[in-house]
Scaffold this motif. Structure first.
Motif, mmCIF file in Angstrom:
data_model
loop_
_atom_site.group_PDB
_atom_site.id
_atom_site.type_symbol
_atom_site.label_atom_id
_atom_site.label_comp_id
_atom_site.label_asym_id
_atom_site.label_seq_id
_atom_site.Cartn_x
_atom_site.Cartn_y
_atom_site.Cartn_z
ATOM 1 N N LEU A 99 37.833 41.020 36.804
ATOM 2 C CA LEU A 99 37.625 39.777 36.055
ATOM 3 C C LEU A 99 38.719 39.537 35.024
ATOM 4 O O LEU A 99 39.265 38.430 34.931
ATOM 5 N N ALA A 100 39.059 40.550 34.243
ATOM 6 C CA ALA A 100 40.065 40.383 33.189
ATOM 7 C C ALA A 100 41.401 39.950 33.758
ATOM 8 O O ALA A 100 42.128 39.151 33.142
ATOM 9 N N GLU A 101 41.735 40.439 34.932
ATOM 10 C CA GLU A 101 42.991 40.060 35.576
ATOM 11 C C GLU A 101 42.922 38.639 36.135
ATOM 12 O O GLU A 101 43.861 37.848 35.981
ATOM 13 N N ILE A 102 41.807 38.305 36.749
ATOM 14 C CA ILE A 102 41.667 37.005 37.413
ATOM 15 C C ILE A 102 41.672 35.859 36.409
ATOM 16 O O ILE A 102 42.207 34.778 36.681
ATOM 17 N N VAL A 103 41.078 36.056 35.231
ATOM 18 C CA VAL A 103 40.968 34.944 34.272
ATOM 19 C C VAL A 103 42.243 34.723 33.476
ATOM 20 O O VAL A 103 42.323 33.753 32.708
ATOM 21 N N GLN A 104 43.236 35.570 33.634
ATOM 22 C CA GLN A 104 44.482 35.392 32.891
ATOM 23 C C GLN A 104 45.075 34.007 33.166
ATOM 24 O O GLN A 104 45.395 33.661 34.295
ATOM 25 N N GLY A 105 45.161 33.191 32.117
ATOM 26 C CA GLY A 105 45.766 31.876 32.236
ATOM 27 C C GLY A 105 44.924 30.828 32.933
ATOM 28 O O GLY A 105 45.415 29.724 33.204
ATOM 29 N N ALA A 106 43.647 31.136 33.210
ATOM 30 C CA ALA A 106 42.785 30.158 33.880
ATOM 31 C C ALA A 106 42.489 28.983 32.951
ATOM 32 O O ALA A 106 42.396 29.130 31.732
ATOM 33 N N ASP A 107 42.312 27.806 33.551
ATOM 34 C CA ASP A 107 42.039 26.587 32.778
ATOM 35 C C ASP A 107 40.557 26.361 32.538
ATOM 36 O O ASP A 107 40.177 25.561 31.670
ATOM 37 N N ALA A 108 39.713 27.032 33.318
ATOM 38 C CA ALA A 108 38.271 26.895 33.133
ATOM 39 C C ALA A 108 37.582 28.130 33.695
ATOM 40 O O ALA A 108 38.042 28.728 34.679
ATOM 41 N N LEU A 109 36.466 28.498 33.076
ATOM 42 C CA LEU A 109 35.628 29.591 33.537
ATOM 43 C C LEU A 109 34.198 29.080 33.587
ATOM 44 O O LEU A 109 33.661 28.637 32.578
ATOM 45 N N ILE A 110 33.607 29.114 34.778
ATOM 46 C CA ILE A 110 32.226 28.665 34.954
ATOM 47 C C ILE A 110 31.360 29.883 35.228
ATOM 48 O O ILE A 110 31.552 30.587 36.221
ATOM 49 N N CYS A 111 30.385 30.141 34.360
ATOM 50 C CA CYS A 111 29.505 31.304 34.496
ATOM 51 C C CYS A 111 28.195 30.889 35.161
ATOM 52 O O CYS A 111 27.482 30.022 34.640
ATOM 53 N N THR A 112 27.890 31.514 36.288
ATOM 54 C CA THR A 112 26.658 31.196 37.011
ATOM 55 C C THR A 112 25.804 32.436 37.254
ATOM 56 O O THR A 112 24.787 32.343 37.930
ATOM 57 N N VAL A 113 26.204 33.594 36.727
ATOM 58 C CA VAL A 113 25.500 34.837 37.034
ATOM 59 C C VAL A 113 24.189 34.957 36.269
ATOM 60 O O VAL A 113 24.045 34.423 35.170
ATOM 61 N N PRO A 114 23.205 35.674 36.838
ATOM 62 C CA PRO A 114 21.973 35.956 36.099
ATOM 63 C C PRO A 114 22.222 37.010 35.037
ATOM 64 O O PRO A 114 23.277 37.652 35.016
ATOM 65 N N LEU A 115 21.250 37.205 34.167
ATOM 66 C CA LEU A 115 21.372 38.207 33.116
ATOM 67 C C LEU A 115 20.877 39.552 33.617
ATOM 68 O O LEU A 115 19.793 39.667 34.191
ATOM 69 N N SER A 116 21.677 40.576 33.416
ATOM 70 C CA SER A 116 21.313 41.943 33.767
ATOM 71 C C SER A 116 22.080 42.876 32.851
ATOM 72 O O SER A 116 22.897 42.440 32.028
ATOM 73 N N SER A 117 21.842 44.163 33.004
ATOM 74 C CA SER A 117 22.591 45.128 32.206
ATOM 75 C C SER A 117 24.078 45.070 32.525
ATOM 76 O O SER A 117 24.919 45.414 31.692
ATOM 77 N N GLU A 118 24.423 44.615 33.732
ATOM 78 C CA GLU A 118 25.817 44.517 34.134
ATOM 79 C C GLU A 118 26.499 43.275 33.590
ATOM 80 O O GLU A 118 27.710 43.278 33.359
ATOM 81 N N THR A 119 25.739 42.199 33.385
ATOM 82 C CA THR A 119 26.355 40.925 33.002
ATOM 83 C C THR A 119 26.213 40.589 31.520
ATOM 84 O O THR A 119 26.909 39.702 31.029
ATOM 85 N N ALA A 120 25.325 41.270 30.795
ATOM 86 C CA ALA A 120 25.160 40.985 29.362
ATOM 87 C C ALA A 120 26.472 41.257 28.629
ATOM 88 O O ALA A 120 27.024 42.348 28.702
ATOM 89 N N GLY A 121 26.987 40.239 27.944
ATOM 90 C CA GLY A 121 28.229 40.372 27.205
ATOM 91 C C GLY A 121 29.463 40.490 28.073
ATOM 92 O O GLY A 121 30.536 40.861 27.579
ATOM 93 N N LEU A 122 29.330 40.180 29.353
ATOM 94 C CA LEU A 122 30.461 40.319 30.274
ATOM 95 C C LEU A 122 31.651 39.466 29.840
ATOM 96 O O LEU A 122 32.802 39.898 29.892
ATOM 97 N N VAL A 123 31.379 38.236 29.410
ATOM 98 C CA VAL A 123 32.454 37.361 28.933
ATOM 99 C C VAL A 123 32.593 37.601 27.433
ATOM 100 O O VAL A 123 31.960 36.944 26.610
ATOM 101 N N ASP A 124 33.416 38.566 27.101
ATOM 102 C CA ASP A 124 33.571 38.987 25.711
ATOM 103 C C ASP A 124 34.865 38.442 25.115
ATOM 104 O O ASP A 124 35.531 37.582 25.725
ATOM 105 N N ALA A 125 35.228 38.931 23.949
ATOM 106 C CA ALA A 125 36.419 38.430 23.262
ATOM 107 C C ALA A 125 37.675 38.617 24.104
ATOM 108 O O ALA A 125 38.558 37.757 24.119
#
Length: 258
Positions: free
Chosen positions: A112-138
């Motif tokens: 994820l960190a590599e893919i979002v480099q320089g992206a113009d938009a990020l759309i989050c559609t994932v459910p909440l789980s221990s894996e996804t909580a705080g996934l989109v961080d600073a």
């Protein structure tokens, strides 16, 4: 359960309970709102709506932009389908990487960190789980391009609120959110007052179609269970009671793809 997300529900279920969600009744409408939010933010609609003068200005739009869709479950797939005509570059990320039959590459969340480099938009559609909580961080937010838009129609805690507010306050990013953390978003919260934040009150699936789709799903589930079959969309199954007693046993534990 008449929703897609199930966080917190399992702890309130009796032993041997089976939990199924409303997959199939929410995805189209939620994807519709995700695209609406992205379009509104990318064309500067909130700012135009708030000004009381005729002031023409240029907005980014979507053509040629790089849009990362985080999650390739039901909502994510519908978002991708609806965005295709806008001729943006759409990059998909899911829990596991794979290549679809049409050649579409789904990247694993591990990059994820590599893919979002320089992206113009990020759309989050994932459910909440221990894996996804705080996934989109600073760090993930910092990797987005200047002027990028963060859209969240999954669950609020997937995006780190304080980190997002910091980016919005600096003016570097914009956000369009149907879900927040905390939720409901309290009066006086910074997200209400930031001009580059567009907030809707978790209405992704709430259209005229929702009641019909939910009624249809519930009717189908009653018929299936009444006939001794498993319901559709099982996401938790701890049942140990055999068939023929109205308790589903055929389906193994199933989790929505994301």
């Amino acid at each position: 359960m008449l929703s897609l997300g199930s966080e917190g529900v399992a702890t309130h279920l009796p032993p041997h309970a089976v939990l199924a969600n409303a997959a199939g009744a929410m995805e189209h409408q939620t994807a519709e709102l995700a695209c609406t939010l992205l379009l509104a933010a990318s064309r500067g609609i909130p700012a135009f709506a708030q000004q009381a003068t005729w002031a023409n200005s240029r907005s980014p739009g979507l053509w040629g932009k790089r849009v990362v869709v985080l999650g390739h479950g039901g909502i994510g797939r519908e978002v991708v389908r609806r965005l295709a005509p806008f001729e943006a570059e759409i990059v998909c990320i899911a829990r596991t990487g794979r290549t679809l039959h049409d050649g579409t590459v789904i990247h694993p969340v591990s990059v994820l960190a590599e893919i979002v480099q320089g992206a113009d938009a990020l759309i989050c559609t994932v459910p909440l789980s221990s894996e996804t909580a705080g996934l989109v961080d600073a760090g993930i937010l910092a990797a987005l391009a200047d002027g990028a838009i963060v859209v969240n129609v999954g669950r609020g805690p997937v995006v780190h609120t304080e980190a997002l507010v910091a980016e919005l306050t600096s003016g570097r990013l914009s956000a369009a959110l149907d879900v927040t953390d905390p939720e409901p978003l309290p009066d006086g919260h910074a997200l209400w007052d930031l001009p580059n934040a567009l907030v809707t009150p978790h209405v992704g699936g709430n259209t005229d179609a929702m009641r019909l789709l939910l009624h249809r799903l519930v009717a189908e589930q009653i018929v299936r269970v009444g006939g001794g079959d498993d319901p559709e969309n099982i996401i938790l199954n701890h049942s140990s009671i055999g068939p023929g007693r109205g308790v589903p046993t055929k389906n193994a534990l199933k989790e929505t793809s994301r």
